[in-house]
Each structure stands twice: as structure tokens, then as C-alpha cells.
Design a protein around this motif. Structure first.
Motif, PDB file in Angstrom:
ATOM      1  N   PRO A 171       6.102  34.865 128.838  1.00 41.69           N
ATOM      2  CA  PRO A 171       6.236  35.885 129.879  1.00 41.69           C
ATOM      3  C   PRO A 171       6.937  35.320 131.116  1.00 41.69           C
ATOM      4  N   PRO A 172       7.393  36.208 132.004  1.00 38.92           N
ATOM      5  CA  PRO A 172       8.014  35.737 133.240  1.00 38.92           C
ATOM      6  C   PRO A 172       7.077  34.778 133.997  1.00 38.92           C
ATOM      7  N   GLY A 173       7.645  33.708 134.488  1.00 36.93           N
ATOM      8  CA  GLY A 173       6.880  32.747 135.274  1.00 36.93           C
ATOM      9  C   GLY A 173       6.111  31.723 134.453  1.00 36.93           C
ATOM     10  N   ALA A 174       6.294  31.714 133.136  1.00 38.28           N
ATOM     11  CA  ALA A 174       5.550  30.792 132.273  1.00 38.28           C
ATOM     12  C   ALA A 174       6.120  29.375 132.288  1.00 38.28           C
TER      13      ALA A 174
ATOM     14  N   THR B 136      12.031  26.098 133.581  1.00 33.28           N
ATOM     15  CA  THR B 136      11.744  24.716 133.976  1.00 33.28           C
ATOM     16  C   THR B 136      11.856  23.789 132.781  1.00 33.28           C
ATOM     17  N   GLN B 137      11.232  24.186 131.675  1.00 32.97           N
ATOM     18  CA  GLN B 137      11.289  23.352 130.472  1.00 32.97           C
ATOM     19  C   GLN B 137      12.709  23.289 129.910  1.00 32.97           C
ATOM     20  N   ALA B 138      13.421  24.412 129.954  1.00 32.58           N
ATOM     21  CA  ALA B 138      14.807  24.431 129.474  1.00 32.58           C
ATOM     22  C   ALA B 138      15.660  23.464 130.280  1.00 32.58           C
TER      23      ALA B 138
ATOM     24  N   GLY C  74      13.798  33.153 127.241  1.00 33.51           N
ATOM     25  CA  GLY C  74      13.612  34.494 127.756  1.00 33.51           C
ATOM     26  C   GLY C  74      13.692  35.591 126.712  1.00 33.51           C
ATOM     27  N   ALA C  75      14.211  35.328 125.541  1.00 37.72           N
ATOM     28  CA  ALA C  75      14.309  36.375 124.515  1.00 37.72           C
ATOM     29  C   ALA C  75      12.922  36.653 123.943  1.00 37.72           C
TER      30      ALA C  75
END
Length: 90
Positions: free
Chosen positions: A8-11, A15-17, A84-85
Motif C-alpha cells: 500500500p502507499p507509504g509501505a 525506499t526499498q527500490a 507500486g503495481a
């Protein structure tokens, strides 16, 4: 290496990417960035997404897949992680 980061957004997907980009030299694709670019470019699919986002609706998978597919066509098929997908498959 191909990775898809879901959540979900904000998870923390972005950052990890970014860490994976830095450590492994991968290409990061963000569906959110692609949606915003399509809207800004005024593409037909971008305008459709813009209407939905303006109403506070989620953009349906077929619209997201169309945007991601166009972006992927322009890129080399190797090194294609995305974040994000929401599990959509073309």
C-alpha cells in the motif's frame, strides 16, 4: 534480476527500490510516476486516469497496465523492477 515490490502507499516500496537501484544498478519503475507523467503528457490513457484520480477513485488495472506497457516498450526488457503495481498482469 526482476523484482516487483507490492504494498500500500507509504509501505516503503520506493525506499526499498532506491536501495536496490543503488546496490545493484537496477532500473526503478514507479506506477505512480508513470501515471503522473501520462497525465502531464495529456495522453488518452493519462486523461482517463486523471478523471478517475480527480474523483478520488483508484485507477483500474487495465489503465495502469496500458501505461506500464507503453513505458516498458521504450525500455530494454532486461533490468525491469517496478514498484507500486497492484498485482496487475497484462
Amino acid at each position: 534480476m526482476r523484482l516487483v515490490l507490492l504494498g500500500p502507499p507509504g509501505a516503503g516500496k520506493g525506499t526499498q527500490a532506491q536501495r536496490l537501484v543503488t546496490k545493484h544498478g537496477l532500473l526503478q519503475l514507479s506506477t505512480g510516476d508513470m501515471l503522473r507523467a501520462a497525465v502531464e503528457a495529456g495522453t488518452p490513457v493519462g486523461l482517463r486516469a486523471k478523471e478517475m484520480m480527480a474523483r478520488g477513485e483508484l485507477v483500474p488495472d487495465e489503465v495502469v497496465v496500458a501505461i506500464v506497457s507503453r513505458c516498458a516498450q521504450r525500455l530494454h526488457p532486461r533490468r525491469l523492477p517496478a514498484h507500486g503495481a497492484a498485482g496487475a498482469r497484462p
